[in-house]
Design a protein around this motif. Structure first.
Motif, short mmCIF file in Angstrom:
data_model
loop_
_atom_site.label_atom_id
_atom_site.label_comp_id
_atom_site.label_asym_id
_atom_site.label_seq_id
_atom_site.Cartn_x
_atom_site.Cartn_y
_atom_site.Cartn_z
N ALA A 62 42.46 -13.03 -13.36
CA ALA A 62 41.61 -12.01 -12.21
C ALA A 62 40.77 -11.19 -13.19
CB ALA A 62 42.75 -11.08 -11.47
N SER A 63 39.58 -10.81 -12.60
CA SER A 63 38.66 -9.63 -13.14
C SER A 63 38.93 -8.39 -12.40
CB SER A 63 37.18 -10.10 -13.00
OG SER A 63 37.00 -10.45 -11.57
N VAL A 64 39.69 -8.11 -11.56
CA VAL A 64 39.87 -6.58 -10.84
C VAL A 64 41.27 -6.74 -10.34
CG1 VAL A 64 38.85 -7.75 -8.61
CG2 VAL A 64 38.85 -5.42 -9.20
N ILE A 65 41.56 -5.53 -10.40
CA ILE A 65 42.91 -5.11 -9.83
C ILE A 65 42.61 -3.98 -8.61
CG2 ILE A 65 45.40 -4.11 -10.14
CD1 ILE A 65 45.24 -4.92 -12.89
N TYR A 66 43.10 -4.31 -7.54
CA TYR A 66 42.95 -3.20 -6.20
C TYR A 66 44.26 -2.81 -5.77
CZ TYR A 66 38.36 -5.50 -5.48
OH TYR A 66 37.01 -5.92 -5.45
N VAL A 67 43.98 -1.08 -5.98
CA VAL A 67 45.25 -0.57 -5.65
C VAL A 67 44.79 0.44 -4.53
CG1 VAL A 67 46.94 1.35 -6.71
CG2 VAL A 67 45.87 -0.67 -8.23
N GLU A 68 46.03 0.60 -3.56
CA GLU A 68 45.76 1.45 -2.52
C GLU A 68 45.68 2.97 -2.78
OE1 GLU A 68 48.53 1.09 0.40
OE2 GLU A 68 50.37 0.89 -0.87
N ASP A 69 44.75 3.54 -2.18
CA ASP A 69 44.70 5.11 -2.53
C ASP A 69 45.82 5.77 -1.89
OD1 ASP A 69 43.78 7.60 -3.70
OD2 ASP A 69 41.89 7.41 -2.94
N LEU A 70 46.71 6.29 -2.58
CA LEU A 70 47.75 7.33 -1.88
C LEU A 70 47.83 8.56 -2.29
CD1 LEU A 70 50.70 4.37 -1.60
CD2 LEU A 70 49.15 5.14 0.24
#
Length: 627
Positions: A381-389
């Motif tokens: 993968a070229s990106v990690i998406y993390v939810e903004d908490l």
């Protein structure tokens, strides 16, 4: 080793000499902060220009010298100019960091709400306009600053004038910022034979109050680099910190890494936060036709043992704080009270527990971040998406659960995740957390949550079921959340921007048109139906152990051995085990008595239950028979 005398210094002696130098620097920093800790001084430094309009240098010590803010060692103490540089650099960094807090506090005080515990929508809009960059500022930061001002109001009967009255002069840490020095004070070189070995040379005092330059000698400190430092990295002078009788060196290094992209991602990893399951992550692929498919079932980072220890230390810290406050109220201002000594012991224990909690959080953050980045590397993968908490507030779930949610180390994990991902050229992007656990990842229908898959009518939150008849997706709530996070990031990657204040990649808002495309296409398994005759398996050379007959004994009621659950040479089991089970019947007691330890079974663990024997159907046994 002291290069002048040739003496090999012990760890304690080296920490003592570095501590003497750190005390000299801390004394000069304290005097400079006490003189410049005011709105005028911080505003001049934050403006970035001097009196003549020239731009200030980026180095803090050079900026302070441009402004004419000098500092000197105590009378009778001789230090060189590089030691003064370290003091000015440390003081300048502290003053520069106070600028943002001053603006935030001024905005909160200028729009003080009628009820500090709960702002109205209009009051929230006012405070965000008053704070620079408040539009995208997490509400938790504004609330924490409001609580700090409210505590000041309760104690003094009025609001503070500014952050300088609210916080007071900051404490000075015992450290040496060698980055502000040149080769006349400190040098660092790699070994020619072993790139992991480094030699740090610096001048240290031979007494706590050096009277002349002769009281400063060069000391050579060999350092072993950890394997995380690349062999081809360029090393910079470290920051030395004294902790007890040890010295910590924060080694800085730089090396080229691939540049992370904002857009153009086809494989992404989504990361969701949890309470007991700290992280849940998995990979998705974006195809050329716009379809999104899942690459596997994902994984979970479970840290139940570490979290349990963390909460145990939290409860211990709360009890110690309550006891220390009680001693303080009883002793009052009487310095000769018999509880003063006990109060000091409690304060030392509180610091010790706080250090343990800090170290545990740091270790947990690094481990979780390393796991998440490894998932991305394994999935290419070229990106990690993390939810903004950042604005998550724990409320309505009980005092214990609210506290556990509030003290998660999410911020530390994301910071370390960015650091580790940058080395691999992987971007880390935060996405809005709205409805990531509420909607189905395959059809965006609101999910119905229950306690477990085998208890669909019991209210709960762990298991999610899609009520749509054509979808009927079901799975763990966190497993569905990381799918929604990754799909939202892939469809909104054109909306990725770089935050000016932090320099991090973020997706600020959800676009409804793009959200409708953030669905995961169901993939069908390959056809595994039978296409030919079944291949005949070769017979086993010997029967299984459990099917082989046991040797008979000449006397007694022995036949076949009871499949390994009890020895054949013992007529009766031990008293504790024989109370509830025989050799042919193994089960959990159903009576009201619940024995502990070995009384539950013959030597079994307290939390383990023996499985029932797999008897052959053709065999008829009397369950009450005793061998």
């Amino acid at each position: 080793m002291d290069e002048e005398s040739g003496e090999v210094l012990s760890q304690a002696a080296l920490a003592q000499r570095i501590g003497w130098c750190a005390d000299l620097v801390a004394g000069m920093v304290s005097g400079l902060l006490a003189e410049r800790w005011n709105p005028a001084g911080v505003e001049v430094l934050a403006s970035g220009v001097d009196a003549s309009g020239r731009k200030l240098p980026p180095n803090a010590w050079m900026a302070l010298r441009r402004l004419g803010w000098t500092v000197a060692a105590p009378a009778g103490v001789r230090v060189n100019d590089r030691v003064v540089r370290m003091a000015q650099e440390q003081a300048g960094r502290a003053l520069r960091s106070a600028s943002w807090r001053a603006d935030l506090t001024a905005g909160v005080l200028a729009t003080w709400p009628a009820d500090p515990r709960k702002r109205t929508a209009q009051e929230w809009e006012q405070v965000r306009k008053a704070v620079p960059g408040g539009e995208h500022l997490p509400s938790s930061i504004i609330k924490s600053r409001t609580r700090q001002a409210a505590k000041f109001l309760a104690v003094n009967g009025r609001l503070p004038v500014d952050v300088f009255e609210l916080e007071g002069v900051p404490k000075v840490a015992r450290m040496l910022l060698l980055a502000a020095c040149d080769r006349q004070q400190a040098t660092i070189e790699r070994s020619d034979t072993d790139p992991r070995r480094v030699l740090l040379r610096l001048q240290l005092p031979t007494r706590p109050d050096p009277r002349a330059y002769a009281d400063w000698t060069w000391v050579a400190c060999p350092i072993m680099l950890p394997p995380t430092v690349p062999t081809g990295a360029v090393l910079h002078l470290p920051t030395l910190r004294v902790t007890g009788r040890q010295v910590r060196a924060d080694m800085a290094y730089s090396h080229p890494v691939p540049k992370a992209r904002r857009t153009g991602h086809t494989v992404a990893v989504g990361v969701d936060w949890g309470l007991n399951t700290l992280l849940s992550a998995g990979a998705l692929r974006l195809h050329e036709d716009g379809r999104i498919t899942a690459l596997g079932a994902g994984g979970q980072f479970r840290a139940a043992g570490i979290l349990a220890k963390q909460h145990r230390l939290r409860r211990l810290s709360e009890r110690l704080h309550a006891k220390a406050d009680h001693y303080q109220r009883l002793a009052g201002r009487d310095e000769r009270h018999h509880l003063v000594g006990k109060h000091e012991v409690l304060r030392a224990e509180i610091r010790h527990v706080s250090d343990r909690r800090t170290n545990l959080n740091v270790a947990l953050a690094w481990a979780a971040a390393r796991w998440a980045v490894d998932q991305a590397i394994a999935a290419a993968a070229s990106v990690i998406y993390v939810e903004d908490l950042r604005s998550l507030e724990a409320r309505g779930m009980g005092a214990t659960l609210n506290t556990r949610l509030s003290q998660q180390v999410r911020g530390q994990i994301v910071d370390r995740m960015r650091h580790l991902a940058a080395e691999a050229g992987i971007a880390v992007v935060t996405v809005p957390a709205r409805n990531t656990s509420k909607h189905c990842p395959q059809c965006l229908t609101p999910l119905r949550h229950c306690k477990a898959p085998d208890r669909p009518t019991t209210p709960g939150w762990k298991w999610a079921i899609c009520p749509h008849q054509s979808c009927r997706w079901q799975g763990d709530r966190d497993q569905g959340a990381w799918r929604r996070i990754a799909a939202r990031g892939l469809t909104h990657q054109a909306k990725t921007v770089i935050d000016k204040a932090s320099g991090h990649m973020v997706i600020r808002a959800v676009v409804d048109k793009l959200e409708t495309a953030a669905v995961i296409t169901k993939t069908r398994r390959a056809d595994r139906s039978k296409t030919g005759p079944t291949r005949r398996k070769a017979p086993r050379p010997a029967p299984r152990r459990r099917r082989a007959p046991s040797p008979t004994r000449p006397h007694g009621r022995a036949g076949k051995r009871p499949e390994g659950h009890a020895p054949t040479d013992r007529l009766r089991l031990r008293r504790a085990a024989h109370r509830h089970q025989g050799v042919n019947t193994i089960s959990t007691p159903t009576t009201g008595h619940r024995p502990r330890g070995a009384a539950l079974g013959a030597g079994f663990h307290f939390h383990a239950h023996a499985s029932p024997p797999r008897w052959k159907r053709s065999r008829k046994l009397n369950p009450t028979q005793d061998h």
